[in-house]
Write an enzyme that holds these catalytic residues in place. Sequence first.
Site, PDB file in Angstrom:
ATOM      1  N   CYS A  73     132.752 160.671  48.352  1.00  0.00           N
ATOM      2  CA  CYS A  73     132.304 159.281  48.394  1.00  0.00           C
ATOM      3  C   CYS A  73     131.987 158.817  46.970  1.00  0.00           C
ATOM      4  O   CYS A  73     131.743 159.639  46.079  1.00  0.00           O
ATOM      5  CB  CYS A  73     131.057 159.154  49.262  1.00  0.00           C
ATOM      6  SG  CYS A  73     131.388 159.220  51.037  1.00  0.00           S
ATOM      7  N   HIS A 135     134.115 156.425  53.798  1.00  0.00           N
ATOM      8  CA  HIS A 135     133.925 157.773  54.339  1.00  0.00           C
ATOM      9  C   HIS A 135     134.388 157.876  55.788  1.00  0.00           C
ATOM     10  O   HIS A 135     134.890 158.920  56.229  1.00  0.00           O
ATOM     11  CB  HIS A 135     132.452 158.174  54.240  1.00  0.00           C
ATOM     12  CG  HIS A 135     132.157 159.551  54.775  1.00  0.00           C
ATOM     13  ND1 HIS A 135     132.329 160.697  54.023  1.00  0.00           N
ATOM     14  CD2 HIS A 135     131.721 159.960  56.002  1.00  0.00           C
ATOM     15  CE1 HIS A 135     132.009 161.758  54.754  1.00  0.00           C
ATOM     16  NE2 HIS A 135     131.632 161.345  55.948  1.00  0.00           N
ATOM     17  N   HIS A 186     135.824 163.223  54.704  1.00  0.00           N
ATOM     18  CA  HIS A 186     136.263 162.012  54.007  1.00  0.00           C
ATOM     19  C   HIS A 186     137.800 161.988  53.949  1.00  0.00           C
ATOM     20  O   HIS A 186     138.427 163.013  53.686  1.00  0.00           O
ATOM     21  CB  HIS A 186     135.693 162.007  52.587  1.00  0.00           C
ATOM     22  CG  HIS A 186     135.832 160.696  51.882  1.00  0.00           C
ATOM     23  ND1 HIS A 186     134.772 159.855  51.642  1.00  0.00           N
ATOM     24  CD2 HIS A 186     136.908 160.065  51.369  1.00  0.00           C
ATOM     25  CE1 HIS A 186     135.188 158.778  51.002  1.00  0.00           C
ATOM     26  NE2 HIS A 186     136.499 158.891  50.838  1.00  0.00           N
ATOM     27  N   HIS A 188     141.145 162.309  52.785  1.00  0.00           N
ATOM     28  CA  HIS A 188     141.673 162.805  51.511  1.00  0.00           C
ATOM     29  C   HIS A 188     142.822 163.771  51.759  1.00  0.00           C
ATOM     30  O   HIS A 188     143.030 164.250  52.874  1.00  0.00           O
ATOM     31  CB  HIS A 188     140.581 163.508  50.703  1.00  0.00           C
ATOM     32  CG  HIS A 188     140.221 164.877  51.238  1.00  0.00           C
ATOM     33  ND1 HIS A 188     139.510 165.064  52.403  1.00  0.00           N
ATOM     34  CD2 HIS A 188     140.504 166.125  50.762  1.00  0.00           C
ATOM     35  CE1 HIS A 188     139.346 166.360  52.617  1.00  0.00           C
ATOM     36  NE2 HIS A 188     139.946 167.028  51.657  1.00  0.00           N
TER      37      HIS A 188
END
Length: 356
Positions: A73, A135, A186, A188
């Site tokens: 974040c 997030h 999160h 990614h």
Amino acid sequence: MKRTVRHLADGREIIYFDHSDDCERLAEDTRDLPPVAAASEIRRDPLTGEWVAMAAHRQTRTYKPPADLCPLCPTRPGKPSEIPEADYDVVVFENRFPSFSQQATGEPSTVDGLGLVPTAPGLGRCEVVCFTSDHDGAFSRLTPEQVRLVVDAWADRTAALAQTPGVEQVFPFENRGEEIGVTLSHPHGQIYGYPFVTPKTERMLAVAREHGGSVLGDVLAAEQKSGERVIATGEHWTAFVPPAARWPVHIQIVPHRQTPDLPSLTDAERDDFSRVYLDVLRRCDALYDRPLPYIAGWHQAPVRRDRELSWLHLELFSVLRAKDKLKYLAGSESGMAVWINDATPEQIAERLRSAG
């Protein structure tokens, strides 16, 4: 797209990719970080000829932190993260716990000096790609413009890692969901710069060589003609369930033009991929009426050889065979690499089409 390169407190590179040329990325990383540990080594299996990476330092990597301490974040007052800025569009940074690194040391040798099992430093590079600062977001909920920025970031990093000492193949991928083994929720992905050509790619190249050219082009033409396993189409891309699908959810997204890697894609192809991929991801999430755990990765040509045999494509697959059931890679799959699928590719394709 604006690209800004900065550095984190331990010297790792961080690259911001922004939609707006007006974005200024000036925030400093105020953390007191120890040097990055990168004691990775590769060893060649004498029975299969495949390279295996040893990276014991990764045992200490961050594991399922609470949401308010998420390292991906943006930084907030009193809670510094891997991203010093208060917000971002897309950001890429060197992994703090890399499987392969430019800091890997040592000389090529053999295990116990006996000459049977070659060893070498795990020279390469591993990066983290954050798709959004949200997030609680997901790749499937990005806009086409946001996906296009991610594609541009993937292409940029593929070109950069191809110039990195020791890197022989570049693999951008996303792991999604705890069932896959994700330890940071999160949204990614990662990019690996391998110090060798991967076993799967070596096998596909060998088949293409025997075939007299890229097999995928012929497969694409057959799938377009049949339509039985096609999930989504665009002007430049077709998504279909492979005719010998291994996984309960298994999709390949293939460009209509043979191209070796992401940097070779045109603007029109990048835009069209963004639309087709979002269509596919939304069908995947609708399949069981829950976020689908999956692995999605780009098959790209090796950096230095056999590029004329390669055909860029993205492969997505999931271990979820029902809403609350997983496919386990047990004796046949794990022991002998012989896959047994509980559904036919045609059934998988029909379910995904209906999920739309």
